[in-house]
Design a protein around this motif. Sequence first.
Motif, short mmCIF file in Angstrom:
data_model
loop_
_atom_site.label_atom_id
_atom_site.label_comp_id
_atom_site.label_asym_id
_atom_site.label_seq_id
_atom_site.Cartn_x
_atom_site.Cartn_y
_atom_site.Cartn_z
N MET A 79 0.83 -1.20 0.00
CA MET A 79 0.00 0.00 0.00
C MET A 79 0.86 1.24 0.00
SD MET A 79 -1.41 1.80 3.09
CE MET A 79 -0.09 2.96 3.37
N GLY A 80 0.25 2.38 -0.03
CA GLY A 80 1.01 3.62 -0.23
C GLY A 80 1.60 4.21 1.04
N LEU A 81 1.64 5.50 1.08
CA LEU A 81 2.28 6.19 2.19
C LEU A 81 1.25 6.75 3.15
CD1 LEU A 81 4.91 8.19 0.11
CD2 LEU A 81 5.32 6.14 1.50
N THR A 82 1.69 6.97 4.37
CA THR A 82 0.85 7.63 5.36
C THR A 82 0.64 9.08 4.95
OG1 THR A 82 2.10 6.35 6.94
CG2 THR A 82 0.61 7.95 7.83
N LYS A 83 -0.30 9.72 5.58
CA LYS A 83 -0.58 11.12 5.27
C LYS A 83 0.67 11.97 5.51
CE LYS A 83 -3.49 15.00 6.64
NZ LYS A 83 -4.25 15.55 7.79
N ARG A 84 1.25 11.81 6.71
CA ARG A 84 2.45 12.58 7.05
C ARG A 84 3.60 12.28 6.08
NH1 ARG A 84 1.78 16.92 9.23
NH2 ARG A 84 2.59 17.40 11.30
N GLN A 85 3.80 11.01 5.81
CA GLN A 85 4.89 10.61 4.92
C GLN A 85 4.72 11.28 3.56
OE1 GLN A 85 4.44 6.38 5.02
NE2 GLN A 85 5.51 6.16 6.99
N GLN A 86 3.48 11.25 3.05
CA GLN A 86 3.21 11.86 1.76
C GLN A 86 3.45 13.36 1.81
OE1 GLN A 86 2.11 10.03 -1.14
NE2 GLN A 86 2.89 11.96 -1.98
N GLU A 87 3.01 13.99 2.90
CA GLU A 87 3.18 15.43 3.05
C GLU A 87 4.66 15.81 3.01
OE1 GLU A 87 -0.62 16.81 5.84
OE2 GLU A 87 1.30 16.30 6.76
N ILE A 88 5.44 15.03 3.77
CA ILE A 88 6.87 15.33 3.84
C ILE A 88 7.55 15.09 2.49
CG2 ILE A 88 9.04 14.56 4.85
CD1 ILE A 88 7.67 14.30 7.49
N LEU A 89 7.16 14.01 1.82
CA LEU A 89 7.71 13.74 0.49
C LEU A 89 7.39 14.87 -0.46
CD1 LEU A 89 9.13 11.95 -1.52
CD2 LEU A 89 6.99 10.68 -1.83
N ASP A 90 6.12 15.30 -0.44
CA ASP A 90 5.72 16.40 -1.31
C ASP A 90 6.51 17.66 -1.01
OD1 ASP A 90 3.91 14.86 -2.62
OD2 ASP A 90 2.17 15.50 -1.44
N PHE A 91 6.71 17.92 0.29
CA PHE A 91 7.44 19.13 0.68
C PHE A 91 8.86 19.11 0.15
CE2 PHE A 91 10.13 21.45 3.78
CZ PHE A 91 9.63 22.72 3.54
N ILE A 92 9.51 17.98 0.31
CA ILE A 92 10.89 17.87 -0.19
C ILE A 92 10.92 18.11 -1.69
CG2 ILE A 92 12.82 16.31 -0.55
CD1 ILE A 92 12.12 14.96 2.06
N ARG A 93 10.01 17.45 -2.40
CA ARG A 93 9.98 17.62 -3.86
C ARG A 93 9.77 19.07 -4.24
NH1 ARG A 93 6.12 12.41 -5.22
NH2 ARG A 93 7.80 10.89 -5.52
N LYS A 94 8.83 19.71 -3.55
CA LYS A 94 8.51 21.09 -3.89
C LYS A 94 9.69 22.01 -3.60
CE LYS A 94 4.71 24.36 -3.64
NZ LYS A 94 3.31 24.54 -3.18
N GLN A 95 10.35 21.78 -2.45
CA GLN A 95 11.51 22.60 -2.09
C GLN A 95 12.61 22.48 -3.13
OE1 GLN A 95 12.34 24.73 0.75
NE2 GLN A 95 10.13 24.82 0.54
N VAL A 96 12.90 21.23 -3.48
CA VAL A 96 13.96 21.01 -4.45
C VAL A 96 13.58 21.61 -5.79
CG1 VAL A 96 15.24 19.28 -5.73
CG2 VAL A 96 14.84 18.98 -3.30
N ARG A 97 12.30 21.47 -6.12
CA ARG A 97 11.86 21.99 -7.41
C ARG A 97 12.00 23.50 -7.46
NH1 ARG A 97 6.29 20.07 -9.78
NH2 ARG A 97 5.44 20.90 -7.89
N THR A 98 11.62 24.19 -6.39
CA THR A 98 11.63 25.65 -6.43
C THR A 98 12.96 26.27 -6.04
OG1 THR A 98 10.29 25.27 -4.46
CG2 THR A 98 9.29 26.50 -6.23
N HIS A 99 13.63 25.70 -5.02
CA HIS A 99 14.85 26.33 -4.53
C HIS A 99 16.11 25.69 -5.07
CE1 HIS A 99 11.78 27.91 -2.03
NE2 HIS A 99 12.59 28.60 -1.27
N GLY A 100 15.99 24.47 -5.56
CA GLY A 100 17.18 23.81 -6.07
C GLY A 100 18.10 23.31 -4.97
N VAL A 101 17.67 23.45 -3.72
CA VAL A 101 18.47 22.96 -2.59
C VAL A 101 17.56 22.11 -1.72
CG1 VAL A 101 19.83 23.61 -0.59
CG2 VAL A 101 19.85 25.05 -2.62
N SER A 102 18.09 21.01 -1.23
CA SER A 102 17.29 20.17 -0.35
C SER A 102 17.07 20.87 0.98
CB SER A 102 18.01 18.83 -0.11
OG SER A 102 18.22 18.16 -1.33
#
Lengths: 203, 203
Positions: free
Chosen positions: A1-24
């Motif tokens: 099965m997939g990810l927990t709500k929190r896990q998904q939120e954190i994954l999304d946040f990391i992706r978004k940060q890297v996408r916009t700022h270029g830094v983890s």
Amino acid sequence: MGLTKRQQEILDFIRKQVRTHGVSPSVREICHHFGLKGPAGVHRILKVLEQQGYITSIPGKKRTWRPAGGAGRSMPVLGNIAAGIPIDAQEDLVEELPVDTALFGSDDCFGLLVKGDSMVDLHIMDGDIAIIRPCHQVEHGNVAAVMVQGVLPEATLKTVKFHEDGIELHAANPLYEPLTFLGDEARRVQIIGKLAGIIRRNR
Amino acid sequence: MGLTKRQQEILDFIRKQVRTHGVSPSVREICHHFGLKGPAGVHRILKVLEQQGYITSIPGKKRTWRPAGGAGRSMPVLGNIAAGIPIDAQEDLVEELPVDTALFGSDDCFGLLVKGDSMVDLHIMDGDIAIIRPCHQVEHGNVAAVMVQGVLPEATLKTVKFHEDGIELHAANPLYEPLTFLGDEARRVQIIGKLAGIIRRNR
DNA sequence: TTGAAATATGAACAAATGTTCACTACCATT
DNA sequence: AATGGTAGTGAACATTTGTTCATATTTCAA
């Protein structure tokens, strides 16, 4: 099965940060974003995400938690646009291209999957990804992604031509008849954005 | 005027690291790469590069020294190829595209600026960037970047066709005659790589 | 209810790392 | 030789940050 709500939120946040700022983001920056007090909780979740293969890190090194498939900024590609400019619409998202949107001049550029041969005269082929730079107005003769209420069910690439009394939408293929909208009809034409480029991948 | 030798070396190293690893190097990692003892010297040069606009950082934050224009992996674009596959050739480098080479399937992909209309039938236009995936052999009918000793002064996109007794290079434009190389002549044909895609930016 | 799984807290440690300062070395130009 | 720009060394400091542990809290299904 997939990810927990929190896990998904954190994954999304990391992706978004890297996408916009270029830094983890650092672990504590993630904490702060979710209003958490200590880095421990987030760190455990990062470990989980790592084990699931979503993210990677170099143990001990700072700011190395990043999306697994490929770091760096990216650009969403949409299969079709049903209504308005999709800000965060996940539905029609076909994939994320590992391409910095800066390449096409604007942060909010996105890709649109081209279907059919209607733009073949402009050397845009079926399967190409048209890069769209969102805007509400275009100049006479520009190529743009447009939608027409009740006529075009989804956003389509057309050359837009203005006349005294209306708008004409041309496909770049002699096989297709131009669409003409006179007077009030013209209001039904909605400009999604201007053609900023093309990405093609050969199979 | 340009950059000092050291400044250029360090800039190149940062770009290469970010391109391949997706993570910025730390100051000490840069030192280590050049066999330097302390981070102070490198740090001063980083400041210079920052002032010149080549790189950026978030002061105090770890691993945030990164190329200014856009972080993330990138792909080199070459104006022309005079001899062999350019591994680190800086001479013909036109620009760095903020695109992950993974997009086109291989880490060593590079861009090649297309000049002229010789591939117009394949919907590749003047000014497009042809993405080349280096390889030494192609199949009959593939489009590839090729060079011919003494005939084609620089790498050119051609459709490669094999016959019993030789190789034929076709431009995708009826205005151009195909080039034929029979027998030993065929050895003069050098395959640079296969066409993996196209990137076009509209002005 | 009860218990397991997922989360959150607080505290603390050890490294990694950015940054600064003073001093020396090299090199080209004056 | 004097000068000024660029580079390298050594040492030291302050933060940022990854990581771990023990413990509390929430969630959710059996």
